[in-house]
Design a protein around this motif. Structure first.
Motif, PDB file in Angstrom:
ATOM      1  N   LEU A  81       0.740  -1.246  -0.243  1.00  0.00           N
ATOM      2  CA  LEU A  81       0.085  -0.402  -0.016  1.00  0.00           C
ATOM      3  C   LEU A  81       1.099   1.327  -0.126  1.00  0.00           C
ATOM      4  CD1 LEU A  81      -3.132  -0.800   2.104  1.00  0.00           C
ATOM      5  CD2 LEU A  81      -2.444  -1.148  -0.067  1.00  0.00           C
ATOM      6  N   GLN A  82       2.273   0.899  -0.240  1.00  0.00           N
ATOM      7  CA  GLN A  82       2.878   2.057   0.393  1.00  0.00           C
ATOM      8  C   GLN A  82       2.568   3.148  -0.851  1.00  0.00           C
ATOM      9  OE1 GLN A  82       7.488   1.131   0.641  1.00  0.00           O
ATOM     10  NE2 GLN A  82       7.546   1.639   2.902  1.00  0.00           N
ATOM     11  N   THR A  83       2.961   4.228  -0.855  1.00  0.00           N
ATOM     12  CA  THR A  83       2.705   5.253  -2.248  1.00  0.00           C
ATOM     13  C   THR A  83       3.471   5.976  -2.372  1.00  0.00           C
ATOM     14  OG1 THR A  83       1.388   7.337  -0.777  1.00  0.00           O
ATOM     15  CG2 THR A  83       0.006   5.518  -2.083  1.00  0.00           C
ATOM     16  N   GLY A  84       4.298   5.954  -1.538  1.00  0.00           N
ATOM     17  CA  GLY A  84       5.451   6.523  -1.419  1.00  0.00           C
ATOM     18  C   GLY A  84       5.716   8.483  -0.767  1.00  0.00           C
ATOM     19  N   GLY A  85       7.495   9.476  -0.286  1.00  0.00           N
ATOM     20  CA  GLY A  85       6.265  10.942   0.069  1.00  0.00           C
ATOM     21  C   GLY A  85       7.972  11.015   0.843  1.00  0.00           C
ATOM     22  N   LEU A  86       7.523  12.407   0.925  1.00  0.00           N
ATOM     23  CA  LEU A  86       8.700  13.179   1.619  1.00  0.00           C
ATOM     24  C   LEU A  86       8.194  13.890   3.047  1.00  0.00           C
ATOM     25  CD1 LEU A  86      11.140  14.446  -1.911  1.00  0.00           C
ATOM     26  CD2 LEU A  86      11.667  12.392  -0.421  1.00  0.00           C
ATOM     27  N   SER A  87       7.324  14.027   3.193  1.00  0.00           N
ATOM     28  CA  SER A  87       6.971  13.988   4.139  1.00  0.00           C
ATOM     29  C   SER A  87       7.019  13.434   5.679  1.00  0.00           C
ATOM     30  CB  SER A  87       5.071  14.613   4.034  1.00  0.00           C
ATOM     31  OG  SER A  87       4.834  12.773   4.559  1.00  0.00           O
ATOM     32  N   LYS A  88       6.686  14.508   6.912  1.00  0.00           N
ATOM     33  CA  LYS A  88       6.587  14.002   7.669  1.00  0.00           C
ATOM     34  C   LYS A  88       6.045  12.470   8.675  1.00  0.00           C
ATOM     35  CE  LYS A  88       7.137  17.643  11.342  1.00  0.00           C
ATOM     36  NZ  LYS A  88       7.184  18.255  11.844  1.00  0.00           N
ATOM     37  N   ALA A  89       4.956  13.541   8.229  1.00  0.00           N
ATOM     38  CA  ALA A  89       3.821  12.435   8.338  1.00  0.00           C
ATOM     39  C   ALA A  89       4.566  11.098   7.787  1.00  0.00           C
ATOM     40  CB  ALA A  89       2.635  12.560   8.190  1.00  0.00           C
ATOM     41  N   TYR A  90       5.538  10.867   6.759  1.00  0.00           N
ATOM     42  CA  TYR A  90       4.554   9.432   5.839  1.00  0.00           C
ATOM     43  C   TYR A  90       5.954   8.701   6.541  1.00  0.00           C
ATOM     44  CZ  TYR A  90       6.692   5.936   2.145  1.00  0.00           C
ATOM     45  OH  TYR A  90       6.789   5.116   1.150  1.00  0.00           O
ATOM     46  N   PHE A  91       7.325   9.305   6.636  1.00  0.00           N
ATOM     47  CA  PHE A  91       8.063   8.358   7.628  1.00  0.00           C
ATOM     48  C   PHE A  91       7.727   8.325   8.667  1.00  0.00           C
ATOM     49  CE2 PHE A  91      11.085  10.171   4.326  1.00  0.00           C
ATOM     50  CZ  PHE A  91      11.658   9.385   3.951  1.00  0.00           C
TER      51      PHE A  91
END
Length: 177
Positions: free
Chosen positions: A90-100
């Motif tokens: 389900l990972q969509t990826g991202g660079l946000s704090k919330a994602y990590f």
């Protein structure tokens, strides 16, 4: 328990065959057993195509998705492995704090991520920490806990390696105690 035998008997011409005949019933029972076994294997295979319920093909799913992730605690139970696989699918990826933060929380860590800013006149005050603005733009301070405890140096280096795989190449992540 044959579920198909009644259906096979319905396929016989009504006048030509005695549906209660011994040899015919034995033959139909054998064929119905095969159909029942096939249906059971198809039902089991339906569970294997979903990463949330797979058991027999779990290692194949993990191989395709590159699991286990280097740097994270190894999942030991099948339920943990399925949860980690589902998260990876389900990972969509991202660079946000919330994602990590969500990725690390799924791995069982309590996470606090700070994004320090440079010191700016009129915004900051005496006693605030001073950072160099060019370096601070892409800098995160990450504090990890597991079960309320500070993680060991070995676990910290594993998490750092894992974060290095997923973070943007131009960013810097500092793991603190």
């Amino acid at each position: 328990m044959n579920t198909h035998i009644d259906f096979l008997k319905l396929l016989l011409p009504p006048v030509a065959y005695d549906k209660a005949a011994q040899f015919l019933s034995t033959e139909l029972s054998a064929e119905a057993n095969q159909l029942d076994a096939f249906q059971a294997s198809v039902m089991a295979m339906l569970l294997e195509i979903d990463p949330r319920t797979t058991v027999q093909l779990l290692s194949d799913w993990e191989r395709v998705y590159g699991l286990p992730d280097q740097g994270l605690m190894t999942a030991t139970t099948i339920a943990e492995r399925q949860a980690r696989l589902t998260a990876k699918v389900l990972q969509t990826g991202g660079l946000s704090k919330a994602y990590f933060q969500s990725l690390l929380e799924q791995a069982g860590y309590t996470v606090i991520i700070d994004e320090p800013r440079g010191f700016f006149a009129g915004v900051n005050r005496c006693g605030d920490r001073i950072y160099s603005p060019p370096a601070v733009c892409w800098y995160w301070r990450v504090r990890l806990r597991r079960n309320g405890q500070v993680i060991s140096a070995a676990n910290r280096s594993q998490v750092r390696a894992w974060l290095d795989n997923f973070k943007a190449a131009f960013s810097f992540v500092d793991l603190e105690d």
